[in-house]
Design a protein around this motif. Structure first.
Motif, mmCIF file in Angstrom:
data_model
loop_
_atom_site.group_PDB
_atom_site.id
_atom_site.type_symbol
_atom_site.label_atom_id
_atom_site.label_comp_id
_atom_site.label_asym_id
_atom_site.label_seq_id
_atom_site.Cartn_x
_atom_site.Cartn_y
_atom_site.Cartn_z
ATOM 1 N N PHE A 67 8.416 3.840 11.966
ATOM 2 C CA PHE A 67 7.890 3.267 11.347
ATOM 3 C C PHE A 67 7.796 2.839 10.568
ATOM 4 N N HIS A 68 7.604 2.252 10.307
ATOM 5 C CA HIS A 68 7.739 0.899 8.889
ATOM 6 C C HIS A 68 7.903 1.779 7.296
ATOM 7 N N SER A 69 8.022 0.670 6.733
ATOM 8 C CA SER A 69 8.639 0.706 4.940
ATOM 9 C C SER A 69 7.753 1.806 4.413
ATOM 10 N N ASP A 70 6.359 1.084 4.091
ATOM 11 C CA ASP A 70 5.475 1.683 3.861
ATOM 12 C C ASP A 70 5.264 3.315 4.585
ATOM 13 N N ALA A 71 4.581 3.386 5.725
ATOM 14 C CA ALA A 71 4.629 4.674 6.368
ATOM 15 C C ALA A 71 5.988 5.964 5.700
ATOM 16 N N LEU A 72 7.088 5.324 5.845
ATOM 17 C CA LEU A 72 7.922 5.778 5.142
ATOM 18 C C LEU A 72 8.329 6.013 4.055
ATOM 19 N N VAL A 73 7.782 5.471 2.966
ATOM 20 C CA VAL A 73 7.842 5.476 1.993
ATOM 21 C C VAL A 73 6.650 6.424 1.555
ATOM 22 N N GLN A 74 5.792 6.245 1.832
ATOM 23 C CA GLN A 74 4.212 7.328 1.818
ATOM 24 C C GLN A 74 4.920 8.292 2.093
ATOM 25 N N HIS A 75 5.287 9.116 2.961
ATOM 26 C CA HIS A 75 6.267 10.366 3.386
ATOM 27 C C HIS A 75 4.901 10.330 5.081
ATOM 28 N N PHE A 76 4.530 9.676 5.464
ATOM 29 C CA PHE A 76 3.665 10.025 6.106
ATOM 30 C C PHE A 76 3.657 10.665 7.441
ATOM 31 N N PRO A 77 5.070 10.521 8.162
ATOM 32 C CA PRO A 77 5.414 11.294 9.252
ATOM 33 C C PRO A 77 5.853 12.799 8.164
ATOM 34 N N GLN A 94 13.222 -3.320 5.056
ATOM 35 C CA GLN A 94 14.322 -3.813 4.144
ATOM 36 C C GLN A 94 14.633 -2.340 3.481
ATOM 37 N N LEU A 95 16.418 -2.190 3.458
ATOM 38 C CA LEU A 95 16.691 -0.676 2.766
ATOM 39 C C LEU A 95 16.191 -0.873 1.332
ATOM 40 N N THR A 96 15.370 -0.872 0.909
ATOM 41 C CA THR A 96 14.939 -1.061 -0.386
ATOM 42 C C THR A 96 15.488 0.714 -0.845
ATOM 43 N N PRO A 97 15.860 0.956 -2.149
ATOM 44 C CA PRO A 97 16.252 2.590 -2.590
ATOM 45 C C PRO A 97 15.217 3.395 -2.570
ATOM 46 N N GLU A 98 13.552 2.883 -2.737
ATOM 47 C CA GLU A 98 12.673 3.928 -2.061
ATOM 48 C C GLU A 98 12.441 4.424 -0.937
ATOM 49 N N LEU A 99 13.141 3.930 -0.013
ATOM 50 C CA LEU A 99 13.447 3.959 1.441
ATOM 51 C C LEU A 99 13.800 4.602 1.907
ATOM 52 N N ILE A 100 15.392 4.765 1.373
ATOM 53 C CA ILE A 100 16.619 5.307 1.308
ATOM 54 C C ILE A 100 16.289 6.570 1.186
ATOM 55 N N LEU A 103 14.280 8.497 3.770
ATOM 56 C CA LEU A 103 14.589 8.960 4.306
ATOM 57 C C LEU A 103 15.302 9.930 4.070
ATOM 58 N N THR A 104 16.343 9.988 3.118
ATOM 59 C CA THR A 104 17.225 10.870 3.018
ATOM 60 C C THR A 104 16.561 12.514 2.897
ATOM 61 N N GLU A 105 15.119 12.869 2.010
ATOM 62 C CA GLU A 105 14.165 13.623 2.417
ATOM 63 C C GLU A 105 13.518 13.734 3.466
ATOM 64 N N LEU A 106 12.997 13.356 4.055
ATOM 65 C CA LEU A 106 12.601 13.451 6.031
ATOM 66 C C LEU A 106 13.873 14.090 6.553
ATOM 67 N N LYS A 107 15.231 13.470 6.354
ATOM 68 C CA LYS A 107 16.430 14.299 7.080
ATOM 69 C C LYS A 107 16.593 15.694 6.382
ATOM 70 N N ARG A 108 16.580 15.639 4.724
ATOM 71 C CA ARG A 108 17.131 17.209 4.816
ATOM 72 C C ARG A 108 15.270 18.136 4.870
ATOM 73 N N LYS A 109 14.055 17.852 5.500
ATOM 74 C CA LYS A 109 13.213 18.293 6.127
ATOM 75 C C LYS A 109 13.365 18.708 6.978
ATOM 76 N N GLY A 110 14.166 18.448 7.888
ATOM 77 C CA GLY A 110 14.522 18.458 9.187
ATOM 78 C C GLY A 110 14.028 17.510 10.355
ATOM 79 N N TYR A 111 13.317 16.401 9.624
ATOM 80 C CA TYR A 111 13.475 15.747 10.909
ATOM 81 C C TYR A 111 14.631 15.062 11.320
#
Length: 409
Positions: A67-77, A94-100, A103-111
């Motif tokens: 997954f690249h940045s846009d797909a992660l920020v749009q929560h495709f996973p 690029q580790l932007t605040p939006e990307l971090i 990722l934090t939200e995806l981790k919280r959901k158990g990914y």
């Protein structure tokens, strides 16, 4: 037309396959094409997960997907079950605040999160507490360099995965360094998998994109667009039948599906389809026949003055009546992955109910079996003239839908 994906096994220290990495391919050549990484990921999701499911490709094992940045920020996973996927974060994001935040939200959901081709650079420090797996290209670094680099990782709960392992000596050395997962030509080259694409009309997708740019969604118009395209409808139902929605809802109509998904996720779904650019083909005869059946079944339900909720069920039954031909898969298998109302599933499986009766009559008329069609009508108190007028109306409606689509581009 087919979609292609390569799968490469990921093994544990005992050389048992525990997962597969899925790699996008745009043809039978087993190599990554020159394509935007977000588009590659979207193609894997739309042409594989939204068809029959990634688990069919991985034999039920977890899938590693880039997954690249846009797909992660749009929560495709989020449309995939955390139990069935490992999210690989590409090395050039690029580790932007939006990307971090994403990722934090995806981790919280158990990914589970993996860093792909990790270079041990200090810039990754802000997200290392979120990371479950570090993938190391063992051809890019010497064993000595890898050993030194591993000493800089403070997190003790990170799993190490060695990529591009090419011989047994490497394999044994890497095990000594603490690697527990392995991938490379020493074990197996990527294996090509192909399956039939679910085609959707690009013109309908463009219309949907236009609708989602409006401040207030025009639900009747969006329903109309989905109603004209069995491929879009199928992917919408597969999208709903995901861990994100709990896998419990039985959909009885297109309106039900669109209301259930909600505006925000509908826009996300459409953007996923748009990004994959999967619709390059014109409508086929199977699409036209699906539309005719859908409208015919709906009209018969209306003529018989049954409960109002039966009409959208009848339409959806006709629209999906050829989905096995669209996918080139057994119908029973296809229906397992669609969250349809039990009445619709029963009708599609030729189990006698009011919806199957409409569908059966439609098939009799299609074949020109007037004698059996007339007998069928008499048994149900339906005048022949009403039946044949409904079929002609359905033919005209299907042609008008396809003609409207043809002038959009």
């Amino acid at each position: 037309m087919y979609s292609y994906v390569a799968r490469q096994p990921i093994l544990d220290s005992k050389q048992k396959v525990v997962a597969y990495e899925l790699l996008f391919r745009d043809g039978q050549s087993n190599s990554f094409p020159n394509i935007d990484p977000d588009k590659a990921t979207s193609n894997i999701l739309t042409n594989n997960h939204l068809t029959l499911g990634l688990d069919k490709i991985t034999n039920g094992l977890p899938a590693y997907v880039n997954f690249h940045s846009d797909a992660l920020v749009q929560h495709f996973p989020s449309f995939l079950s955390p139990d069935n996927i490992v999210i690989e974060i590409l090395e050039d994001v690029q580790l932007t605040p939006e990307l971090i935040d994403a990722l934090t939200e995806l981790k919280r959901k158990g990914y589970k999160l993996a860093l792909d081709d990790h270079d041990f650079d200090a810039r990754w420090q802000p997200i290392l507490p979120l990371i479950d797996i570090i993938k190391v290209d063992v051809l890019a670094l010497s064993i000595a360099d890898i050993q030194c680099a591993l000493a800089t990782i403070e997190a003790k709960n990170i799993t190490l995965l060695a990529e591009k392992v090419e011989d047994r000596e490497q394999f044994e050395q890497l095990k000594q360094l603490g690697f527990t997962l392995f991938q490379g030509y020493f074990f197996a080259k990527p294996e090509m998998v192909k399956q039939r694409k679910v085609l959707t009309d690009k013109r309908n997708l463009i219309s949907l994109i236009g609708e989602t740019t409006q401040q207030k969604l025009n639900l009747p118009r969006i329903t109309e667009i989905f109603a004209s395209d069995p491929g879009l409808t199928y992917k919408l139902l597969r999208f709903i039948n995901s861990a994100y929605y709990g896998l419990t809802q039985e959909i009885s109509s297109l309106k039900h599906a669109l209301v259930y998904i909600g505006e925000a996720d509908l826009k996300r779904f459409i953007s996923l389809l748009a990004l994959s650019n999967l619709s390059q083909n014109k409508c086929t005869e199977i699409t036209r026949l699906s539309l005719v059946r859908a409208k015919f079944c709906e009209l018969l339900s209306e003529k018989q003055a049954l409960q109002e909720e039966h009409q959208p069920k009848a339409f959806l039954t006709g629209l999906l009546s050829l989905v096995d031909g669209i996918l080139d898969h057994d119908l029973e298998h296809v229906l397992e992955v669609l969250p349809l109302h039990v009445d619709i599933k029963s009708a599609l499986l030729n189990q006698d109910n009011y919806l199957h009766q409409y569908l059966h009559l439609s098939q009799l008329v299609e074949r020109g079996d007037w004698e059996n069609a007339s007998r069928f009508n008499i048994e149900r108190g339906l005048p022949d003239e009403c039946c044949f007028q409904s079929h002609q109306t359905a033919l005209n409606w299907a042609d008008s839908v396809l003609n409207r689509s043809s002038i959009l581009l």
